[in-house]
Scaffold this motif. Structure first.
Motif, short mmCIF file in Angstrom:
data_model
loop_
_atom_site.label_atom_id
_atom_site.label_comp_id
_atom_site.label_asym_id
_atom_site.label_seq_id
_atom_site.Cartn_x
_atom_site.Cartn_y
_atom_site.Cartn_z
N TRP A 107 0.69 -1.22 -0.09
CA TRP A 107 0.07 0.05 -0.03
C TRP A 107 0.97 1.51 -0.18
CZ3 TRP A 107 -4.94 0.91 -1.17
CH2 TRP A 107 -5.55 2.03 -0.66
N ILE A 108 1.95 1.21 0.78
CA ILE A 108 2.97 2.27 0.93
C ILE A 108 3.34 2.64 -0.56
CG2 ILE A 108 4.97 3.27 1.92
CD1 ILE A 108 4.10 2.07 4.60
N VAL A 109 3.97 1.60 -1.04
CA VAL A 109 4.70 1.89 -2.48
C VAL A 109 3.63 2.14 -3.41
CG1 VAL A 109 6.02 0.33 -3.97
CG2 VAL A 109 6.62 0.03 -1.64
N GLY A 110 2.63 1.55 -3.47
CA GLY A 110 1.89 1.76 -4.78
C GLY A 110 0.70 2.73 -4.66
N HIS A 111 0.21 3.14 -3.41
CA HIS A 111 -0.90 3.58 -3.32
C HIS A 111 -0.83 4.94 -2.39
CE1 HIS A 111 -3.28 0.47 -5.38
NE2 HIS A 111 -2.71 -0.28 -4.86
N SER A 112 0.23 5.31 -2.01
CA SER A 112 0.45 6.54 -1.45
C SER A 112 1.68 7.15 -1.64
CB SER A 112 0.56 6.14 0.22
OG SER A 112 2.02 5.66 0.52
N GLN A 113 1.72 8.70 -1.24
CA GLN A 113 2.82 9.66 -1.67
C GLN A 113 3.80 9.69 -0.72
OE1 GLN A 113 1.31 13.25 -3.35
NE2 GLN A 113 -0.72 12.10 -3.86
N THR A 114 4.18 8.71 0.01
CA THR A 114 4.96 8.48 1.12
C THR A 114 6.37 7.78 0.80
OG1 THR A 114 4.02 6.31 1.91
CG2 THR A 114 3.08 8.36 3.02
N PRO A 115 7.56 8.09 1.44
CA PRO A 115 8.57 7.65 1.23
C PRO A 115 8.91 5.99 1.40
CG PRO A 115 8.84 8.82 3.16
CD PRO A 115 7.54 9.10 2.59
N HIS A 116 9.44 5.22 0.84
CA HIS A 116 9.51 3.82 0.77
C HIS A 116 9.97 3.66 2.21
CE1 HIS A 116 9.27 3.03 -3.60
NE2 HIS A 116 8.33 3.84 -3.04
N TRP A 117 11.02 4.07 2.75
CA TRP A 117 11.54 3.91 4.14
C TRP A 117 10.57 4.24 5.29
CZ3 TRP A 117 10.56 8.08 7.10
CH2 TRP A 117 10.58 9.35 6.50
N LEU A 118 9.28 4.53 4.88
CA LEU A 118 8.19 4.66 6.00
C LEU A 118 7.89 3.05 6.29
CD1 LEU A 118 6.46 6.28 7.65
CD2 LEU A 118 4.50 6.14 5.92
N ILE A 119 8.03 2.09 5.50
CA ILE A 119 7.93 0.60 5.65
C ILE A 119 8.48 0.31 6.90
CG2 ILE A 119 8.10 -1.58 4.90
CD1 ILE A 119 7.65 -0.46 1.84
N GLY A 120 9.73 0.47 6.96
CA GLY A 120 10.76 0.38 7.84
C GLY A 120 10.21 0.90 9.26
N VAL A 121 10.04 2.07 9.23
CA VAL A 121 9.35 2.93 10.28
C VAL A 121 8.12 2.18 10.97
CG1 VAL A 121 8.25 5.00 11.38
CG2 VAL A 121 10.30 5.03 9.58
N CYS A 122 7.19 2.02 10.31
CA CYS A 122 6.00 1.20 10.70
C CYS A 122 6.66 -0.19 11.24
CB CYS A 122 5.03 1.23 9.32
SG CYS A 122 4.41 2.55 8.87
N GLY A 123 7.49 -0.97 10.67
CA GLY A 123 7.89 -2.10 11.27
C GLY A 123 8.59 -1.97 12.90
N VAL A 124 9.27 -1.07 12.68
CA VAL A 124 9.65 -0.62 14.16
C VAL A 124 8.74 -0.46 15.36
CG1 VAL A 124 11.42 1.13 15.27
CG2 VAL A 124 12.27 0.04 13.24
N VAL A 125 7.94 0.72 14.91
CA VAL A 125 6.85 0.95 15.50
C VAL A 125 6.05 -0.09 16.06
CG1 VAL A 125 4.83 2.42 15.85
CG2 VAL A 125 6.74 3.46 14.81
N ASN A 126 5.68 -0.96 15.41
CA ASN A 126 4.76 -2.26 15.82
C ASN A 126 5.52 -3.25 16.60
OD1 ASN A 126 4.34 -5.28 14.61
ND2 ASN A 126 2.53 -4.24 15.05
N THR A 127 6.88 -3.52 16.21
CA THR A 127 7.67 -4.13 17.09
C THR A 127 7.92 -3.66 18.50
OG1 THR A 127 8.98 -5.25 15.11
CG2 THR A 127 9.86 -5.44 17.22
N LEU A 128 8.21 -2.26 18.53
CA LEU A 128 8.70 -1.84 19.77
C LEU A 128 7.19 -1.72 20.92
CD1 LEU A 128 10.81 1.12 19.04
CD2 LEU A 128 11.51 -0.85 20.06
N MET A 129 6.04 -1.54 19.95
CA MET A 129 4.92 -1.36 21.10
C MET A 129 4.35 -2.74 21.48
SD MET A 129 2.34 1.24 18.84
CE MET A 129 0.98 0.37 20.13
N VAL A 130 4.72 -3.71 20.64
CA VAL A 130 4.38 -5.27 21.11
C VAL A 130 5.38 -5.70 22.19
CG1 VAL A 130 4.60 -7.73 20.25
CG2 VAL A 130 3.57 -6.21 19.09
#
Length: 198
Positions: A24-47
């Motif tokens: 979704w980030i890569v194909g359907h949003s105007q966000t940088p691709h490195w946001l994928i990694g940020v989201c992964g880190v946020v999810n992991t730290l919260m868990v």
């Protein structure tokens, strides 16, 4: 089996952030691709930080059913925020996605607590292995179907698909307390096998 089926539907959530969100980030949003990694880190730290705290209120089957309801609502809210990023400019889209991941992860924490409790709590002492095996089979089946289901809902159908899948999670969560109570009532009635001495 009904509780396992509902939990299997909710278990699809485990693949949203690792499969659907990057596409979704890569194909359907105007966000940088490195946001994928940020989201992964946020999810992991919260868990890592919050899983124990999120599990404290789940102390039996009834509270686990309520946890499933909360998780379904959190999934819908998080997915709605992620879906909204599709039409937003870059910075706003990034904020929406990260906020959606935070809310979604709260749902993930609640679902994990509820799922573990129900997987063991509904099993009679004499058949823990069989019941746990069935519960794990449902989660495994959900995992094998997740890429196809998520590709259809979140990538092919786009924003309506994200919202529709979020509604599926809400409905599965709302149904869980009823299924848990039904299982409790049926468990309370002694079966013929229990009544006849071995």
């Amino acid at each position: 089996m009904v509780v396992t089926a509902l939990d299997s539907l909710l278990s699809l959530q485990g693949h949203v952030l690792v499969f659907a969100l990057p596409l979704w980030i890569v194909g359907h949003s105007q966000t940088p691709h490195w946001l994928i990694g940020v989201c992964g880190v946020v999810n992991t730290l919260m868990v890592v930080v919050f899983q124990v705290g999120a599990s404290r209120g789940v102390v039996g089957n009834v509270s686990a059913g309520r946890g499933a309801v909360r998780s379904g609502v959190a999934f819908l809210l998080g997915m709605a925020a992620i879906a909204a990023a599709a039409g937003a400019p870059g910075r706003l889209a990034s904020v929406l996605i990260v906020a959606g991941v935070v809310v979604y992860t709260v749902g993930e924490l609640w679902h994990a607590a509820a799922s573990f409790e129900l997987g063991f709590g509904l099993a009679p002492a004499r058949a823990q292995g069989q019941y746990s095996g069935l519960h794990a089979t449902g989660s495994g089946l959900a995992g094998s179907l997740a890429p196809s289901v998520l590709a259809l809902f979140c990538i092919i159908w786009g924003v309506p698909g994200w919202l529709a899948l979020g509604c599926v999670f809400v409905l599965a969560g709302l149904a869980m307390p009823y299924a848990v109570r039904w299982a409790g009532r049926s468990r309370a009635a002694p079966s013929v096998a229990d009544a006849v001495p071995a």
